[in-house]
Design an enzyme around this catalytic site. Sequence first.
Site, PDB file in Angstrom:
ATOM      1  N   ARG A   1      -8.265   6.097  15.516  1.00 25.84           N
ATOM      2  CA  ARG A   1      -8.265   6.589  14.136  1.00 25.84           C
ATOM      3  C   ARG A   1      -9.572   6.155  13.477  1.00 25.84           C
ATOM      4  O   ARG A   1     -10.055   5.049  13.709  1.00 25.84           O
ATOM      5  CB  ARG A   1      -7.122   5.955  13.336  1.00 25.84           C
ATOM      6  CG  ARG A   1      -5.753   6.464  13.673  1.00 25.84           C
ATOM      7  CD  ARG A   1      -4.711   5.920  12.713  1.00 25.84           C
ATOM      8  NE  ARG A   1      -4.452   4.513  12.911  1.00 25.84           N
ATOM      9  CZ  ARG A   1      -4.890   3.533  12.134  1.00 25.84           C
ATOM     10  NH1 ARG A   1      -5.636   3.799  11.066  1.00 25.84           N
ATOM     11  NH2 ARG A   1      -4.598   2.279  12.390  1.00 25.84           N
TER      12      ARG A   1
ATOM     13  N   TYR B   1      -8.195  13.004  18.500  1.00 29.93           N
ATOM     14  CA  TYR B   1      -7.478  11.806  18.962  1.00 29.93           C
ATOM     15  C   TYR B   1      -6.382  11.342  18.000  1.00 29.93           C
ATOM     16  O   TYR B   1      -6.585  11.259  16.786  1.00 29.93           O
ATOM     17  CB  TYR B   1      -8.469  10.649  19.151  1.00 29.93           C
ATOM     18  CG  TYR B   1      -7.906   9.541  20.009  1.00 29.93           C
ATOM     19  CD1 TYR B   1      -8.071   9.559  21.389  1.00 29.93           C
ATOM     20  CD2 TYR B   1      -7.167   8.499  19.455  1.00 29.93           C
ATOM     21  CE1 TYR B   1      -7.536   8.557  22.191  1.00 29.93           C
ATOM     22  CE2 TYR B   1      -6.631   7.497  20.250  1.00 29.93           C
ATOM     23  CZ  TYR B   1      -6.814   7.534  21.613  1.00 29.93           C
ATOM     24  OH  TYR B   1      -6.278   6.547  22.398  1.00 29.93           O
TER      25      TYR B   1
ATOM     26  N   HIS C   1       5.423   1.822   7.181  1.00 32.80           N
ATOM     27  CA  HIS C   1       4.865   1.595   8.518  1.00 32.80           C
ATOM     28  C   HIS C   1       5.728   0.535   9.199  1.00 32.80           C
ATOM     29  O   HIS C   1       5.334  -0.622   9.328  1.00 32.80           O
ATOM     30  CB  HIS C   1       3.410   1.125   8.347  1.00 32.80           C
ATOM     31  CG  HIS C   1       2.619   1.058   9.608  1.00 32.80           C
ATOM     32  ND1 HIS C   1       1.484   0.302   9.741  1.00 32.80           N
ATOM     33  CD2 HIS C   1       2.786   1.660  10.804  1.00 32.80           C
ATOM     34  CE1 HIS C   1       0.984   0.436  10.954  1.00 32.80           C
ATOM     35  NE2 HIS C   1       1.766   1.250  11.623  1.00 32.80           N
TER      36      HIS C   1
ATOM     37  N   CYS D   1       0.140  -5.912  16.282  1.00 35.51           N
ATOM     38  CA  CYS D   1       0.873  -7.180  16.135  1.00 35.51           C
ATOM     39  C   CYS D   1       2.202  -7.132  16.882  1.00 35.51           C
ATOM     40  O   CYS D   1       3.079  -7.966  16.654  1.00 35.51           O
ATOM     41  CB  CYS D   1       1.139  -7.489  14.670  1.00 35.51           C
ATOM     42  SG  CYS D   1      -0.310  -8.066  13.789  1.00 35.51           S
TER      43      CYS D   1
ATOM     44  N   LYS E   1       0.463   9.585  11.155  1.00 35.27           N
ATOM     45  CA  LYS E   1      -0.017   8.774  10.029  1.00 35.27           C
ATOM     46  C   LYS E   1      -0.304   9.636   8.786  1.00 35.27           C
ATOM     47  O   LYS E   1      -0.028   9.229   7.664  1.00 35.27           O
ATOM     48  CB  LYS E   1      -1.278   8.012  10.436  1.00 35.27           C
ATOM     49  CG  LYS E   1      -1.120   7.156  11.685  1.00 35.27           C
ATOM     50  CD  LYS E   1      -0.136   6.041  11.486  1.00 35.27           C
ATOM     51  CE  LYS E   1      -0.149   5.091  12.677  1.00 35.27           C
ATOM     52  NZ  LYS E   1       0.807   4.002  12.515  1.00 35.27           N
TER      53      LYS E   1
ATOM     54  N   ASP F   1       7.454   2.684  14.836  1.00 33.03           N
ATOM     55  CA  ASP F   1       6.229   2.729  14.025  1.00 33.03           C
ATOM     56  C   ASP F   1       6.440   3.112  12.559  1.00 33.03           C
ATOM     57  O   ASP F   1       5.755   2.602  11.696  1.00 33.03           O
ATOM     58  CB  ASP F   1       5.226   3.704  14.662  1.00 33.03           C
ATOM     59  CG  ASP F   1       3.808   3.524  14.149  1.00 33.03           C
ATOM     60  OD1 ASP F   1       3.394   2.370  13.933  1.00 33.03           O
ATOM     61  OD2 ASP F   1       3.111   4.539  13.942  1.00 33.03           O
TER      62      ASP F   1
ATOM     63  N   SER G   1      -1.277  -3.054  12.537  1.00 29.76           N
ATOM     64  CA  SER G   1      -1.469  -2.508  13.884  1.00 29.76           C
ATOM     65  C   SER G   1      -1.813  -3.649  14.842  1.00 29.76           C
ATOM     66  O   SER G   1      -2.467  -4.611  14.453  1.00 29.76           O
ATOM     67  CB  SER G   1      -2.614  -1.492  13.874  1.00 29.76           C
ATOM     68  OG  SER G   1      -2.358  -0.506  12.897  1.00 29.76           O
TER      69      SER G   1
ATOM     70  N   ARG H   1      -3.548   4.933  25.313  1.00 28.66           N
ATOM     71  CA  ARG H   1      -2.184   5.186  24.812  1.00 28.66           C
ATOM     72  C   ARG H   1      -1.297   5.861  25.837  1.00 28.66           C
ATOM     73  O   ARG H   1      -1.772   6.562  26.738  1.00 28.66           O
ATOM     74  CB  ARG H   1      -2.261   6.123  23.592  1.00 28.66           C
ATOM     75  CG  ARG H   1      -3.048   5.569  22.424  1.00 28.66           C
ATOM     76  CD  ARG H   1      -2.259   4.552  21.667  1.00 28.66           C
ATOM     77  NE  ARG H   1      -3.006   3.977  20.559  1.00 28.66           N
ATOM     78  CZ  ARG H   1      -2.442   3.568  19.419  1.00 28.66           C
ATOM     79  NH1 ARG H   1      -1.144   3.694  19.232  1.00 28.66           N
ATOM     80  NH2 ARG H   1      -3.183   3.014  18.476  1.00 28.66           N
TER      81      ARG H   1
HETATM   82  C1  OXD Z   1      -1.463   2.198  14.310  1.00 31.21           C
HETATM   83  C2  OXD Z   1      -0.790   3.067  15.281  1.00 31.21           C
HETATM   84  O1  OXD Z   1      -2.692   2.098  14.330  1.00 31.21           O
HETATM   85  O2  OXD Z   1       0.438   3.103  15.251  1.00 31.21           O
HETATM   86  O3  OXD Z   1      -0.784   1.596  13.490  1.00 31.21           O
HETATM   87  O4  OXD Z   1      -1.458   3.741  16.069  1.00 31.21           O
HETATM   88 MN    MN Z   2       1.268   2.187  13.538  1.00 35.48          MN
END
Ligand code: OXD
Ligand code: MN
Length: 623
Positions: free
Chosen positions: A78, A221, A250, A274, A230, A297, A272, A404
């Site tokens: 991102r 991507y 989130h 964690c 998102k 998520d 993100s 991913r």
């Molecule tokens: C993030 C994801 O960056 O879920 O939070 O990809």
């Molecule tokens: Mn996320």
Amino acid sequence: MSCCCKALEKITNPELKAWVKEFAEHTTPEHIVVCDGSQEEFDRLAEGEVARGSWVKLDPVKRPGCYLVRSHESDVARVEKRTYICCKDKNNAGPTNNWMDPTEMRKIMWDLYAGCMKGRTLYVIPFSMGPIGSPLSKLGVELTDSPYVVCNMRIMTRMGDAALDLINKGAEYIKCYHSVGAPLEPGQKDVAWPCAPMEKKYITQFTDPGEEAIWSFGSGYGGNALLGKKCFALRIASVLARKEGWMAEHMLILKLTNPEGKSYYVTAAFPSACGKTNLAMMLPTLPGWKVETCGDDIAWMHVGKDGALHAINPENGFFGVAPGTSKISNPNALHACEKNTIFTNVVLTDDGDVWWEDMGVPAPAHGIDWKGNDCYASKDNPKKMVASPDGTGEPIKAAHPNSRFTAPAVQCPVIAKEWEDPEGVPVSAILFGGRRPSTIPLVNMAKDWAHGVYMGSAAGSEVTAAVISDQIGQVRRDPMAMLPFCGYNMADYFGHWLEMGKKIAADKLPKIFFVNWFRKDADGHFMWPGFGDNSRVLKWACEAIEGKAKTKDTPIGIMPTDDAIDLTGCETTPETLHELLTVDIEGWKKEVAGVKESWEKFGDRIPAELRAKLDEITAALNK
Ligand code: OXD
Ligand code: MN
């Protein structure tokens, strides 16, 4: 492009048809396809990408229905610096978002979209975020020129005919525009991963009331391109949620069942990287406890008829980070991606399988790394790969750190049976957290809802050398883990959280906890084992929900007494636990001052109730 009437036959909603036509006339694709969401359509597109040498089909026995894709080296994550919130009043976007005037942005992007699909196919993707037909779900239509996006959206959302039916019957939907921004001249050979240079990439959310829409250009991507995730389910949904009185967060959603068979639903927001996916699919080390997954998520939460807060997972799949996913950290995620999965930027092995760093299995003797180059098992470290055929030299990152897997949620062995319940699951606990090597205890419960909102606003992770070297040791605040995802001014978002607390029935308010699995000792070692042992903290949280936990009142919240966390069979010593549960008063004075400082940029927009909480904690620390 010839007349598109035939291609658009299935669209009977005149407004949708007119929009698709207008975009097609502007972007000039060679073909238009309205996606039906079928397996046959997925297979056709995936095989087309294999045939043109862009994707790799993995071994049908080892990884049935799976593909490997390599993105362009410039298009791997991102891009927050190219992500914009566009609304008339800049203050409504707030100081934490990039902002541009909507008229100006529309002009820039409309010009970029001119002819951008030349030589390509325009795919129309109708989709539902949330189970089809749930009163809590929302619809969208993404127009894209990327088969990768179509195939990933089929896994990540409920995509195709069922969503289109609802829109044809007049249901509202969010318009999502996307192009990789790489038109093809006649005879021009396509590249494996088309995209535009960084300065032409834009990921834009228009957020003024009635104008909510997503325009994305130049990237193929993840969250830049799979617009249901998102962009829609967080940035646009957070704006709609505030307007309509619900919450778009989130957060993972998990179901926790104790040995007596009583279940609790817990949501958790961590920045993100964690370990949200790991927690959502955790295998508890405490005998008799069970975790099942509702989502990993995103959570959409509404106050139900019963007055409780109900959560649904608007997604249909997992877009998980591959490196670090192993039999130890998350065996359930490994099972989820055994079949029907798209892998992006991982290593291809010679037997048609995949590998990544910290997968928990030795590196293959030879593979193809995420850039398409040969790589070899390291002679010195069997867990790493190197570029040299003799196995010597510095280890490389053979899988991209942000590589991913896109896997259907139903393939998770511990998916909860109620994960698609159209009414959502009633939430009894909300966790916040982050990577905090010092100061923050293992677990701390908020004294009331407003205190919990304060805790969420203080979430964040400490900066390590790998991130921004001149900020090492500082905390990067990521309130409610929503910093990159809140579609409006975060100070108003805190206000919305406070308001939601007033809508939930007083006896059904979820308890709010701040957890920290990442404390380190003086030698830099983690003090808490994490992973399945986090169930010990969840057990205490459940006892606290029942009002049966052993607790102590502290200036920073309600904490477990030293003997309150069940350490049976755990490697952690009582002394270490004592340290993990001690309030470091001087550290906390700095912590609270840091939170106050992080609010400065919002000026007087920070709600008074939240300021009062901060003052209360400060006073208690100074007593
Ligand atoms: C993030 C994801 O960056 O879920 O939070 O990809
Ligand atoms: Mn996320």
